[in-house]
Design a protein around this motif. Structure first.
Motif, PDB file in Angstrom:
ATOM      1  N   PHE A   1      95.600  58.642  17.387  1.00 19.25           N
ATOM      2  CA  PHE A   1      94.666  59.595  17.959  1.00 19.25           C
ATOM      3  C   PHE A   1      94.869  59.738  19.463  1.00 19.25           C
ATOM      4  O   PHE A   1      93.932  59.967  20.201  1.00 19.25           O
ATOM      5  N   GLU A   2      96.079  59.573  19.926  1.00 14.66           N
ATOM      6  CA  GLU A   2      96.325  59.614  21.360  1.00 14.66           C
ATOM      7  C   GLU A   2      96.098  61.028  21.895  1.00 14.66           C
ATOM      8  O   GLU A   2      96.450  62.020  21.257  1.00 14.66           O
TER       9      GLU A   2
ATOM     10  N   GLN B   1      93.702  67.460  22.241  1.00 13.94           N
ATOM     11  CA  GLN B   1      93.444  67.993  20.909  1.00 13.94           C
ATOM     12  C   GLN B   1      92.000  67.682  20.526  1.00 13.94           C
ATOM     13  O   GLN B   1      91.612  66.521  20.434  1.00 13.94           O
ATOM     14  N   THR B   2      91.194  68.718  20.321  1.00 12.13           N
ATOM     15  CA  THR B   2      89.788  68.519  19.984  1.00 12.13           C
ATOM     16  C   THR B   2      89.633  68.374  18.476  1.00 12.13           C
ATOM     17  O   THR B   2      90.329  69.029  17.690  1.00 12.13           O
ATOM     18  N   LYS B   3      88.692  67.525  18.079  1.00 12.69           N
ATOM     19  CA  LYS B   3      88.443  67.257  16.674  1.00 12.69           C
ATOM     20  C   LYS B   3      86.947  67.161  16.449  1.00 12.69           C
ATOM     21  O   LYS B   3      86.192  66.762  17.339  1.00 12.69           O
ATOM     22  N   VAL B   4      86.536  67.543  15.249  1.00  8.16           N
ATOM     23  CA  VAL B   4      85.180  67.295  14.777  1.00  8.16           C
ATOM     24  C   VAL B   4      85.295  66.533  13.462  1.00  8.16           C
ATOM     25  O   VAL B   4      86.350  66.499  12.834  1.00  8.16           O
ATOM     26  N   GLU B   5      84.184  65.923  13.057  1.00  4.51           N
ATOM     27  CA  GLU B   5      84.208  65.097  11.859  1.00  4.51           C
ATOM     28  C   GLU B   5      84.523  65.934  10.628  1.00  4.51           C
ATOM     29  O   GLU B   5      84.104  67.084  10.510  1.00  4.51           O
TER      30      GLU B   5
ATOM     31  N   ILE C   1      82.563  75.503  25.687  1.00  4.51           N
ATOM     32  CA  ILE C   1      83.168  75.258  26.997  1.00  4.51           C
ATOM     33  C   ILE C   1      83.925  73.926  26.995  1.00  4.51           C
ATOM     34  O   ILE C   1      84.980  73.805  27.629  1.00  4.51           O
ATOM     35  N   VAL C   2      83.433  72.932  26.283  1.00  3.24           N
ATOM     36  CA  VAL C   2      84.161  71.661  26.185  1.00  3.24           C
ATOM     37  C   VAL C   2      85.483  71.871  25.463  1.00  3.24           C
ATOM     38  O   VAL C   2      86.530  71.372  25.895  1.00  3.24           O
ATOM     39  N   ASN C   3      85.455  72.614  24.350  1.00  7.59           N
ATOM     40  CA  ASN C   3      86.681  72.862  23.593  1.00  7.59           C
ATOM     41  C   ASN C   3      87.685  73.666  24.420  1.00  7.59           C
ATOM     42  O   ASN C   3      88.888  73.371  24.429  1.00  7.59           O
ATOM     43  N   PHE C   4      87.201  74.675  25.136  1.00  9.77           N
ATOM     44  CA  PHE C   4      88.098  75.509  25.947  1.00  9.77           C
ATOM     45  C   PHE C   4      88.756  74.685  27.058  1.00  9.77           C
ATOM     46  O   PHE C   4      89.980  74.760  27.263  1.00  9.77           O
ATOM     47  N   LEU C   5      87.956  73.920  27.787  1.00  9.70           N
ATOM     48  CA  LEU C   5      88.508  73.144  28.899  1.00  9.70           C
ATOM     49  C   LEU C   5      89.427  72.027  28.408  1.00  9.70           C
ATOM     50  O   LEU C   5      90.440  71.731  29.049  1.00  9.70           O
ATOM     51  N   ALA C   6      89.084  71.400  27.295  1.00  7.92           N
ATOM     52  CA  ALA C   6      89.914  70.310  26.790  1.00  7.92           C
ATOM     53  C   ALA C   6      91.271  70.817  26.318  1.00  7.92           C
ATOM     54  O   ALA C   6      92.303  70.187  26.582  1.00  7.92           O
ATOM     55  N   VAL C   7      91.284  71.952  25.642  1.00 15.47           N
ATOM     56  CA  VAL C   7      92.536  72.463  25.076  1.00 15.47           C
ATOM     57  C   VAL C   7      93.366  73.183  26.129  1.00 15.47           C
ATOM     58  O   VAL C   7      94.569  72.923  26.277  1.00 15.47           O
ATOM     59  N   HIS C   8      92.745  74.094  26.881  1.00 15.87           N
ATOM     60  CA  HIS C   8      93.502  74.974  27.770  1.00 15.87           C
ATOM     61  C   HIS C   8      93.663  74.440  29.187  1.00 15.87           C
ATOM     62  O   HIS C   8      94.469  74.990  29.952  1.00 15.87           O
ATOM     63  N   ARG C   9      92.919  73.402  29.553  1.00 11.80           N
ATOM     64  CA  ARG C   9      93.058  72.871  30.900  1.00 11.80           C
ATOM     65  C   ARG C   9      93.608  71.447  30.918  1.00 11.80           C
ATOM     66  O   ARG C   9      94.425  71.113  31.782  1.00 11.80           O
ATOM     67  N   GLN C  10      93.209  70.612  29.959  1.00 11.00           N
ATOM     68  CA  GLN C  10      93.636  69.211  29.982  1.00 11.00           C
ATOM     69  C   GLN C  10      94.607  68.861  28.857  1.00 11.00           C
ATOM     70  O   GLN C  10      95.060  67.728  28.781  1.00 11.00           O
TER      71      GLN C  10
END
Length: 719
Positions: A289-290, A324-328, A312-321
């Protein structure tokens, strides 16, 4: 005489179209039931196909519109904090006090207002009078030692452009007794952002950093602080509950320190109304899960934060940092063959639709469909469970939008370069989210609060997924009306009543003694639901038994429930009320009983949909087919036709699956395997939902279980 004949020959006025439609639907209730239930299940399976891409509804958020200001200096200071915290584990005594003193020192060096908050663990014992209320924080419950308490560390930065009326909260849970590497890194990320925000000039909302002492649970620490935040406490720092706990001296030890005397505020410190809250956690796993970010959003009774916060969390995590975003999701569903086949069928239909018209965007890849169903099932389950998936749930109880961000990365080695990069990326992500929330002039309100996620970037709104529930429950009132009419047609006095002219005004309007016979069935349904309320209260008395294992508690609970049901049956005479009755009377009785049962199930499901829609959705999948199919087994056995025997098999299968413990074990076995399952698991599951005051517990005890008992009563009716 001529006038009387003219009146007799005058055509009767036709009923209104809505009345004719109702009569038509009641007359074809069987076909309506089959069509609606099939359509409801298919609609539920099509939700991943109907899901929309997420989007930012509030233009003021503007995520990613500004470059990050987090420099390497804050990261170096954060690394130093992480190193100091991890070195505390080497000390044999006083690690808890030292960790809180160390965090307070780092906060105070940034110019923040620092204070301590003491709290006591709350008892999770079932109590019927406290079920729909939250226990008061800061008070000691019975059988709780004064030495068992936690100490939160709180730092507040006042916004240079704010008026102190709004605030954003950062939460970092950590075990003060033994700080793990993940907890130290989460504190480091929060410190780097806190350090930056103490120097910026654009900040318009106060920033609260809550270092929550989670040795008695992450949720308990956050909930206790929130309760005191919204409920004024006029005692001083050392006087809180002093009359109850004279022996607790951890605050005195902290106040005796020269640093604390100079820089720690006495009393409970507050900022403005909370606009949003972020719970920051770093996972201790680092194999597969790195560089990923897990988002947890479910709160109590299916409450969800505003979708814009997740977006906004998903956008910033994927497109700025580049995370890989995940949900259960329910991983067991990803390997289901029937889901793969259904996904391939839908994918093929999508290709056909696009070949006919390129603008028709129907169908998704089979792999995406299976993953969407697994995520949708997980979202439905956790919302229906009614238990928060993290400490963010405590904020939602106060109508504050909050989520938990769990970041995973392989930085638990001594590689300083990786650790610096991880802290920098995590800090910039939190900085971007805070900058977006800081732009808001009002609370989150533009986007959705009722939704289901099929992926971090796809959602199903309430206007879509409510269609499946509406289709499932739509046949219930029609079938209930049809059964009521058929039951009176079986009444021997029905033809006499039709042929005899009304003798009074009451009979003229249909208010006859015959029309009140359904009250007997209504009385039975009411009493069984009252029994369901008694069964829901029995765990309070079972919990009083000392040294009782979950298995024994479950057996005692079931035994008391059966005993109370038998006593109720003996008092009302259910098993013996049809011995001397005619066959037509017995047929009328079970039809009326089923009609009122279906009506009660319809009302219960609709009421539950207002409280927790996911619970109502899952309950409808189990309860509606059972109520519609229920028919005395004796009638089907007498017919000796294959169709009737198949109905007997369906009724027995639905009756077994509809029993709450059986449904729990079947679903648990299908998703997790049947190995090691014991009856104590169901008791533990019940303890979980009643300890969190979940409305699902009330639904099971007061709606689902009574309707199941009534359906079983209809099945074994002595026709």
């Amino acid at each position: 005489m001529a006038e009387a004949e003219a009146e007799a020959e005058a055509p009767k006025p036709r009923p209104r179209p809505i009345v004719r439609l109702g009569i038509f639907l009641i007359a074809h209730s069987l076909l309506l039931s089959v069509v609606c239930c099939t359509a409801g299940i298919l609609t539920l399976l099509l939700l991943p196909v109907l899901a929309k891409n997420t989007y930012i509804s509030e233009n003021a958020l503007m995520p990613g519109s500004a470059n990050s200001m987090l420099p390497g200096q804050e990261v170096s200071e954060a690394n130093r904090l992480v190193k100091d915290l991890t070195s505390l584990d080497l000390k044999p005594v006083g690690g808890g006090i030292e960790s809180q003193r160390l965090i307070a020192e780092y906060m105070s060096d940034l110019g923040a207002e620092v204070s301590y908050h003491r709290f006591y663990p709350q008892s999770n014992q079932f109590h019927p009078l406290h079920f729909l209320s939250y226990p008061e924080s800061g008070t000691i419950r019975e059988n709780v030692s004064c030495s068992l308490h936690g100490l939160n560390t709180v730092g507040i930065i006042r916004a240079p452009r704010g008026d102190g009326k709004e605030a954003i909260v950062l939460v970092t849970p950590y075990n003060s007794g033994k700080i793990g590497p993940g907890e130290a890194l989460s504190l480091g990320i929060a410190y780097s952002v806190f350090s930056l925000l103490s120097r910026v000039t654009w900040l318009a909302k106060d920033i609260i950093w809550l270092a929550a002492d989670s040795k008695y649970g992450e949720y308990a620490a956050v909930d206790a602080w929130l309760s005191d935040y919204h409920m004024p406490v006029f005692n001083g720092l050392g006087a809180l509950n002093a009359e109850m706990c004279h022996g607790s001296n951890i605050l005195n030890e902290l106040k005796d320190d020269s640093f604390t005397e100079r820089k720690i505020c006495d009393g409970f410190r507050r900022a403005g109304t909370m606009a949003a809250a972020l719970v920051i956690k770093v996972a201790d796993r680092s194999e597969q899960f790195e560089n990923s970010l897990s988002i947890y959003a479910e709160a109590s009774n299916g409450q969800m934060p505003n979708l814009d916060l997740i977006n906004i969390v998903n956008f910033l995590a994927v497109h700025r940092q580049g995370l890989q975003t995940k949900v259960e999701k329910m991983w067991s569903l990803l390997n289901c063959k029937w889901l793969k086949i259904l996904g391939e069928i839908l994918e093929s239909l999508g290709h056909v639709a696009r070949s006919l018209n390129p603008q028709w965007k129907f169908g998704i890849p089979a792999a995406d469909y299976a993953e969407g169903i697994a995520t949708l099932a997980s979202s439905l389950y956790y919302q229906a469970l009614g238990v928060p998936t993290g400490p963010h749930g405590a904020f939602r109880d106060y109508q504050v939008d909050a989520i938990t961000l769990e970041i995973s990365s392989g930085v638990f080695s001594n590689d300083k370069v990786k650790q610096n990069d991880f802290l920098l990326r995590g800090g910039r992500l939190i900085e971007g989210v805070i900058r977006s929330v800081n732009n808001l002039l009002e609370k989150f309100h533009q986007s959705f609060f009722l939704y289901l996620l099929t992926s971090p970037s796809k959602f199903v709104s309430v206007g879509v997924y409510m269609i499946a529930f509406a289709l499932l429950v739509a046949p219930l009132p029609m079938v209930a009306a049809s059964l009521y009419i058929d039951a009176h047609k079986l009444d021997p006095s029905y033809e006499n009543d039709k042929s005899t002219p009304p003798a009074s005004a009451a009979e003229k309007f249909g208010i006859t003694f015959r029309s009140c016979k359904w009250l007997n069935a209504a009385k039975k349904v009411f009493v069984v639901h009252l029994w369901g309320a008694v069964v829901s209260l029995l765990p309070y008395f079972v919990c009083q038994i000392p040294s009782c294992t979950p298995t024994i508690s479950f057996v005692v609970w079931v035994s008391l429930s059966i005993l109370s049901l038998l006593i109720l049956y003996l008092i009302l005479g259910f098993p013996f009320s049809y011995v001397n009755a005619s066959s037509q009377s017995q047929n009328r009785d079970w039809a009326l009983l089923k009609s009122v049962t279906i009506s009660a199930a319809f009302i219960g499901l609709c009421l539950m949909s207002v409280i927790n829609f996911s619970t109502a959705e899952i309950g409808a999948l189990l309860l509606v087919p059972m109520c519609l199919m229920a028919q005395p087994l004796k009638l089907d056995v007498k017919a000796r036709i294959l169709r009737n025997f198949s109905r007997v098999a369906c009724n027995l299968a639905l009756g077994f699956i509809g029993f709450p413990p059986a449904a729990f074990f079947v679903l648990k076995g299908v998703f997790e395997g049947f190995g090691g399952i014991s009856v104590g698991y169901f008791w533990n599951w019940l303890e979980t939902i009643w300890a969190w005051n979940s409305a699902t517990y009330l639904y099971i005890g007061m709606v689902h279980l009574p309707c199941w008992v009534l359906c079983i009563h209809v099945l074994f009716h002595p026709c």
